[in-house]
Design an enzyme around this catalytic site. Structure first.
Site, PDB file in Angstrom:
ATOM      1  N   ASP A   1     -12.291 -44.976   8.912  1.00 12.81           N
ATOM      2  CA  ASP A   1     -12.632 -46.065   7.997  1.00 12.81           C
ATOM      3  C   ASP A   1     -13.925 -45.662   7.279  1.00 12.81           C
ATOM      4  O   ASP A   1     -14.984 -45.558   7.892  1.00 12.81           O
ATOM      5  CB  ASP A   1     -12.808 -47.360   8.808  1.00 12.81           C
ATOM      6  CG  ASP A   1     -13.053 -48.586   7.936  1.00 12.81           C
ATOM      7  OD1 ASP A   1     -13.634 -48.438   6.834  1.00 12.81           O
ATOM      8  OD2 ASP A   1     -12.691 -49.701   8.368  1.00 12.81           O
TER       9      ASP A   1
ATOM     10  N   TYR B   1     -15.346 -52.588  12.930  1.00 11.20           N
ATOM     11  CA  TYR B   1     -15.313 -53.876  12.240  1.00 11.20           C
ATOM     12  C   TYR B   1     -14.626 -54.923  13.127  1.00 11.20           C
ATOM     13  O   TYR B   1     -13.595 -54.626  13.759  1.00 11.20           O
ATOM     14  CB  TYR B   1     -14.538 -53.677  10.934  1.00 11.20           C
ATOM     15  CG  TYR B   1     -14.346 -54.916  10.114  1.00 11.20           C
ATOM     16  CD1 TYR B   1     -15.433 -55.526   9.486  1.00 11.20           C
ATOM     17  CD2 TYR B   1     -13.090 -55.474   9.947  1.00 11.20           C
ATOM     18  CE1 TYR B   1     -15.259 -56.660   8.720  1.00 11.20           C
ATOM     19  CE2 TYR B   1     -12.901 -56.608   9.180  1.00 11.20           C
ATOM     20  CZ  TYR B   1     -13.991 -57.202   8.573  1.00 11.20           C
ATOM     21  OH  TYR B   1     -13.819 -58.317   7.822  1.00 11.20           O
TER      22      TYR B   1
ATOM     23  N   LYS C   1     -15.672 -54.102  -0.575  1.00 13.32           N
ATOM     24  CA  LYS C   1     -17.087 -53.825  -0.358  1.00 13.32           C
ATOM     25  C   LYS C   1     -17.647 -53.001  -1.523  1.00 13.32           C
ATOM     26  O   LYS C   1     -17.609 -53.464  -2.646  1.00 13.32           O
ATOM     27  CB  LYS C   1     -17.256 -53.156   1.009  1.00 13.32           C
ATOM     28  CG  LYS C   1     -16.456 -53.846   2.133  1.00 13.32           C
ATOM     29  CD  LYS C   1     -16.888 -55.276   2.403  1.00 13.32           C
ATOM     30  CE  LYS C   1     -15.924 -56.043   3.298  1.00 13.32           C
ATOM     31  NZ  LYS C   1     -15.611 -55.446   4.581  1.00 13.32           N
TER      32      LYS C   1
ATOM     33  N   ARG D   1       6.027 -55.065  -6.382  1.00 11.10           N
ATOM     34  CA  ARG D   1       5.602 -54.793  -4.997  1.00 11.10           C
ATOM     35  C   ARG D   1       5.691 -53.299  -4.719  1.00 11.10           C
ATOM     36  O   ARG D   1       4.855 -52.704  -4.052  1.00 11.10           O
ATOM     37  CB  ARG D   1       6.457 -55.585  -3.991  1.00 11.10           C
ATOM     38  CG  ARG D   1       6.273 -55.101  -2.563  1.00 11.10           C
ATOM     39  CD  ARG D   1       6.749 -56.059  -1.481  1.00 11.10           C
ATOM     40  NE  ARG D   1       7.995 -56.733  -1.794  1.00 11.10           N
ATOM     41  CZ  ARG D   1       9.203 -56.159  -1.801  1.00 11.10           C
ATOM     42  NH1 ARG D   1       9.335 -54.877  -1.517  1.00 11.10           N
ATOM     43  NH2 ARG D   1      10.282 -56.846  -2.120  1.00 11.10           N
TER      44      ARG D   1
HETATM   45  C1  LIG Z   1     -14.576 -55.576   5.500  1.00  7.18           C
HETATM   46  C2  LIG Z   1     -14.156 -54.421   6.310  1.00  7.18           C
HETATM   47  C3  LIG Z   1     -12.820 -54.241   6.674  1.00  7.18           C
HETATM   48  C4  LIG Z   1     -11.732 -55.239   6.313  1.00  7.18           C
HETATM   49  O1  LIG Z   1     -11.536 -55.319   4.949  1.00  7.18           O
HETATM   50  P1  LIG Z   1     -11.019 -56.656   4.177  1.00  7.18           P
HETATM   51  O2  LIG Z   1     -11.005 -56.230   2.766  1.00  7.18           O
HETATM   52  O3  LIG Z   1     -12.018 -57.722   4.494  1.00  7.18           O
HETATM   53  O4  LIG Z   1      -9.686 -56.986   4.730  1.00  7.18           O
HETATM   54  C5  LIG Z   1     -12.484 -53.120   7.391  1.00  7.18           C
HETATM   55  N1  LIG Z   1     -13.427 -52.220   7.766  1.00  7.18           N
HETATM   56  C6  LIG Z   1     -14.718 -52.361   7.444  1.00  7.18           C
HETATM   57  C7  LIG Z   1     -15.711 -51.335   7.882  1.00  7.18           C
HETATM   58  C8  LIG Z   1     -15.137 -53.462   6.716  1.00  7.18           C
HETATM   59  O5  LIG Z   1     -16.429 -53.602   6.407  1.00  7.18           O
END
Ligand SMILES: *Cc1c(COP(=O)(O)O)cnc(C)c1O
Length: 394
Positions: A181, A109, A206, A57
């Site tokens: 982000d 998001y 993604k 961890r």
């Molecule tokens: C998918 C996404 C998240 C969250 O990520 P997870 O891996 O699904 O927890 C946060 N910000 C954006 C812009 C996203 O597309």
């Protein structure tokens, strides 16, 4: 990239770092890829006398390879990997204390919106959602209690582009931290730390993973003290990725530059074609010269990425027919994989945002989001064409 890899590593191009940063062929076996270190704990020679790892961890060699690789790509000195994008985002919020105020760019998001309003408001954090493309709105929203400004750019799902440098200026004038982000752009197309961001967050699920087969998240910063605090929460909260997930993301990253080039090229082609279709009212794509923040995007990004959203001039049932009738585009949430996806934000990814705020932010019932994959552009265009005729001509 961490200091210990700095000295060994010679390449400087992004493409070279994507493939080599964070890992040298294994000294003992010559393994080109980092092994999946499926071990929860590590032997010590004497109490506290270990080889850099005690417990998985806290740290795991496969995760270190990923974290060093990612940090190199974001241009940050520190990278930390998490079990999901949300776990990474949660860790930034762990820096705050009850009574603190956060200014948030309005179309974030859906899961980020939910975490802020449905989890952290209960911990007495206050969130103000603003149109961060408007510097005055941003300046007005900031209060002496503001400790964090949170933005995404391009935004999800409306592809608004925020000027990171301008937002950083307002943020730092108030001694707050700016967190960006960078999931939609990826570090190949945009590096927010270069524009004044303090923290960059990613959903590795993604484009970085890129193959729709792994969930993960990451955080980056240039500030060693901030990284240490983030690391404390990473270890204390424990939402860390397993070594197999780290391996999958590392595997995906090697082809990130070629994938993003093709995603961008195909998305640009489809966006231009969609803009000419009578049933399409608006195309939201930062690469189009008609996009309201096209010049900010041209300055801040190296290309425009694979996400496109369109506003259909059609009733809800026709929009539902459209998204249900594509054959190459799969109707699904998520984005950034090799396969093209289509989705309806109002009823899918952004259903967690209250309807009133959704409409206010421009997420209408006619809005459809495309994650443009790597299939042939002719097939993608023909697919959208046939689904549009099905929906509009009935
Ligand atoms: C998918 C996404 C998240 C969250 O990520 P997870 O891996 O699904 O927890 C946060 N910000 C954006 C812009 C996203 O597309």
């Amino acid at each position: 990239m961490s200091e210990e890899h700095d000295s060994e590593f010679v390449g400087s191009a992004f493409e070279t770092r994507a493939i080599h940063a964070g890992w040298e062929p294994d000294a003992e076996t010559g393994a080109i890829m980092p092994p999946i270190y499926a071990s929860s704990t590590f032997a010590q020679d004497a109490p506290g006398d270990h080889r850099g790892y005690e417990y998985s961890r806290t740290g795991n060699p496969t995760r270190t390879a990923l974290e060093d690789n990612l940090a190199s790509l974001e241009g940050g000195s520190h990278g930390r990997a998490f079990a999901s994008g949300m776990a990474a985002i949660n860790t930034v919020l762990n820096l705050l204390e009850a009574g603190d105020h956060v200014v948030v760019g309005q179309d974030v998001y859906g899961g980020t919106h939910r975490l802020f309003t449905e989890v952290y408001e209960d911990y007495d954090l206050e969130f103000s959602f603003v149109d961060a493309t408007d510097p005055d709105a941003l300046r007005e929203a900031v209060t002496p209690a503001t400790e964090l400004v949170w933005i995404e750019t391009p935004t999800n799902p409306l592809m608004r582009v925020l000027d990171i440098e301008a937002v950083a200026g307002v943020t730092h004038a108030n001694d707050a931290l700016l967190s960006v982000d960078n999931t939609f752009a990826t570090p190949y197309l945009q590096r927010p730390l270069e524009h004044g961001a303090d923290i960059v967050t990613h959903s590795l699920t993604k484009y970085l993973g890129g193959h729709s087969d792994v969930v993960g998240g990451a955080l980056f910063t240039d500030d060693a003290e901030l990284d240490e605090r983030l690391g404390f929460y990473q270890n204390s909260v424990g939402a860390t990725p397993d070594p197999f997930a780290c391996f999958l993301v590392l595997r995906g990253i090697k082809t990130l530059p070629v994938r993003m080039d093709r995603h961008s090229e195909t998305a640009m082609g489809l966006a231009s074609w969609l803009a000419e279709q009578p049933a399409v009212e608006t195309v939201h794509y930062p690469g189009l010269s008609t996009h309201p923040q096209h010049d900010v995007a041209a300055r801040q990004m190296d290309d425009y990425g694979g996400m496109v959203s369109v506003e259909l001039d059609a009733p809800l049932d026709a929009v539902e027919t459209f998204v249900s009738n594509t054959e190459v585009f799969t109707l699904a949430e998520s984005l950034g994989g090799v396969e093209s996806l289509i989705e309806h934000p109002a009823s899918m990814t952004h259903a967690a945002v209250p309807p009133e705020q959704r409409r206010q932010n421009g997420i209408t019932d006619g809005l459809v989001r495309l994650s443009v994959g790597l299939e042939g552009v002719e097939d993608l265009r023909a697919d959208l064409q046939q689904a549009l005729s099905e929906a509009i001509d009935g």
